[in-house]
Scaffold this motif. Structure first.
Motif, PDB file in Angstrom:
ATOM      1  N   HIS A  56       0.389  -1.097  -0.578  1.00 62.47           N
ATOM      2  CA  HIS A  56       0.331   0.294   0.587  1.00 62.47           C
ATOM      3  C   HIS A  56       0.968   0.828  -0.317  1.00 62.47           C
ATOM      4  N   ALA A  57       1.525   1.160   0.960  1.00 68.40           N
ATOM      5  CA  ALA A  57       2.763   2.438   0.520  1.00 68.40           C
ATOM      6  C   ALA A  57       3.497   2.331  -0.240  1.00 68.40           C
ATOM      7  N   ALA A  58       4.334   1.896  -0.666  1.00 70.71           N
ATOM      8  CA  ALA A  58       5.259   1.360  -2.562  1.00 70.71           C
ATOM      9  C   ALA A  58       3.375   2.124  -3.113  1.00 70.71           C
ATOM     10  N   ASN A  59       2.578   1.609  -3.870  1.00 69.01           N
ATOM     11  CA  ASN A  59       1.450   2.001  -4.451  1.00 69.01           C
ATOM     12  C   ASN A  59       1.238   3.402  -4.159  1.00 69.01           C
ATOM     13  N   ALA A  60       1.434   4.011  -3.312  1.00 68.87           N
ATOM     14  CA  ALA A  60       1.085   5.655  -2.685  1.00 68.87           C
ATOM     15  C   ALA A  60       1.889   6.509  -3.448  1.00 68.87           C
ATOM     16  N   VAL A  61       3.568   6.036  -2.780  1.00 70.40           N
ATOM     17  CA  VAL A  61       5.098   6.618  -3.413  1.00 70.40           C
ATOM     18  C   VAL A  61       4.435   6.210  -5.156  1.00 70.40           C
ATOM     19  N   TRP A  62       4.273   5.325  -5.287  1.00 71.90           N
ATOM     20  CA  TRP A  62       4.228   5.672  -7.109  1.00 71.90           C
ATOM     21  C   TRP A  62       3.565   6.606  -7.465  1.00 71.90           C
ATOM     22  N   ARG A  63       1.689   6.255  -7.240  1.00 69.00           N
ATOM     23  CA  ARG A  63       1.242   7.433  -7.638  1.00 69.00           C
ATOM     24  C   ARG A  63       1.396   8.974  -7.133  1.00 69.00           C
ATOM     25  N   LYS A  64       1.696   9.446  -6.350  1.00 70.55           N
ATOM     26  CA  LYS A  64       2.279  10.621  -5.884  1.00 70.55           C
ATOM     27  C   LYS A  64       3.716  10.905  -6.428  1.00 70.55           C
ATOM     28  N   LEU A  65       4.152  10.034  -6.827  1.00 70.84           N
ATOM     29  CA  LEU A  65       5.694  10.331  -7.735  1.00 70.84           C
ATOM     30  C   LEU A  65       4.905  11.098  -9.343  1.00 70.84           C
ATOM     31  N   THR A  66       4.179   9.559  -9.700  1.00 60.86           N
ATOM     32  CA  THR A  66       3.636   9.566 -11.144  1.00 60.86           C
ATOM     33  C   THR A  66       3.022  11.699 -11.169  1.00 60.86           C
ATOM     34  N   GLU A  67       2.525  11.929  -9.598  1.00 58.70           N
ATOM     35  CA  GLU A  67       1.885  13.024 -10.180  1.00 58.70           C
ATOM     36  C   GLU A  67       2.505  13.946 -10.477  1.00 58.70           C
ATOM     37  N   MET A  68       3.517  14.203  -9.862  1.00 55.62           N
ATOM     38  CA  MET A  68       4.879  15.232  -9.759  1.00 55.62           C
ATOM     39  C   MET A  68       5.764  15.238 -10.850  1.00 55.62           C
ATOM     40  N   VAL A  69       6.556  13.865 -11.324  1.00 53.22           N
ATOM     41  CA  VAL A  69       6.714  14.173 -12.740  1.00 53.22           C
ATOM     42  C   VAL A  69       6.309  13.596 -13.391  1.00 53.22           C
ATOM     43  N   GLY A  70       5.996  12.455 -14.048  1.00 58.41           N
ATOM     44  CA  GLY A  70       5.381  12.717 -15.231  1.00 58.41           C
ATOM     45  C   GLY A  70       5.721  10.520 -15.152  1.00 58.41           C
TER      46      GLY A  70
END
Length: 209
Positions: A56-70
């Motif tokens: 769950h935590a790893a998926n959250a980081v992935w989503r946040k990174l995608t939102e922030m950097v593409g």
């Protein structure tokens, strides 16, 4: 791509004819589902980001990174991101360093994920040359993303526990012992690793299927 259901079934059936304990395990918990990941950089990046945290935590980081950097399938995105951005997305300083190391290895051509050596140990050597990728991560990548049939992650705790449980050992065998035992199970050790995880997940009280 990883081993498909038919490949898993054929390999495990072959192992069951050699080792009655595996036949009993299959009768108890059934065949495992395939574990298949995309081949390439993004899967390795996900592996790094998922180290020592929950899914769950790893998926959250992935989503946040995608939102922030593409698009995280492009290593240039991580290479261009600032430390502040990576930290804001939830990456620790260490993981940010590992992510940059992977991006640099791919962009420089030192790591070509489309042309890893056919020899498993040589492929593991190339992957583990990247900071942040240990032997277990390299083995799991080669098994799940490339479907290499004889990968054997003997250092995995669940693999050790379930090999011992399946074979009736009183104590969990060591990595060295599990590696030695598995010589008799070539060339199907990858399917067996996937089965041990499946068997582990079923628990000690799993009813026959």
């Amino acid at each position: 791509m990883g081993l498909n259901a038919e490949q898993l079934r054929e390999a495990l059936d072959a192992l069951a004819t050699r080792e009655p304990a595996f036949a009993r395990g299959l009768a108890r918990v059934g065949y495992p589902a395939p574990r298949i990941r995309e081949r390439g950089y993004a899967t390795l990046l996900r592996t790094i980001l998922g180290q020592q945290v929950s899914v769950h935590a790893a998926n959250a980081v992935w989503r946040k990174l995608t939102e922030m950097v593409g698009d995280l399938s492009n290593p240039r995105v991580i290479a261009a991101a600032t430390d502040e951005v990576l930290r804001a997305a939830g990456c620790s300083r260490q993981k940010a360093s590992y992510a940059r190391s992977l991006a640099d290895a791919v962009l420089s051509g030192r790591l070509d994920l489309d042309a890893l050596p056919d020899d498993d140990e040589e492929a593991i050597k190339q992957l583990t040359a990247v900071k942040g990728i240990g032997r277990w991560s390299a083995e799991v990548y080669l098994l799940f993303a490339e479907g290499r049939p004889d990968i054997w992650p003997a250092g995995d705790l669940a693999v050790q526990i379930e090999v011992g449980r399946l074979l009736g050992h009183e104590a969990r065998p060591s990595e060295k012992q599990v590696r030695a035992l598995a010589e008799a199970w070539r060339p199907h050790r990858g399917a067996l690793a996937i089965f041990t995880w499946h068997h582990y997940g079923a628990g000690p009280d799993a009813a026959p299927v």
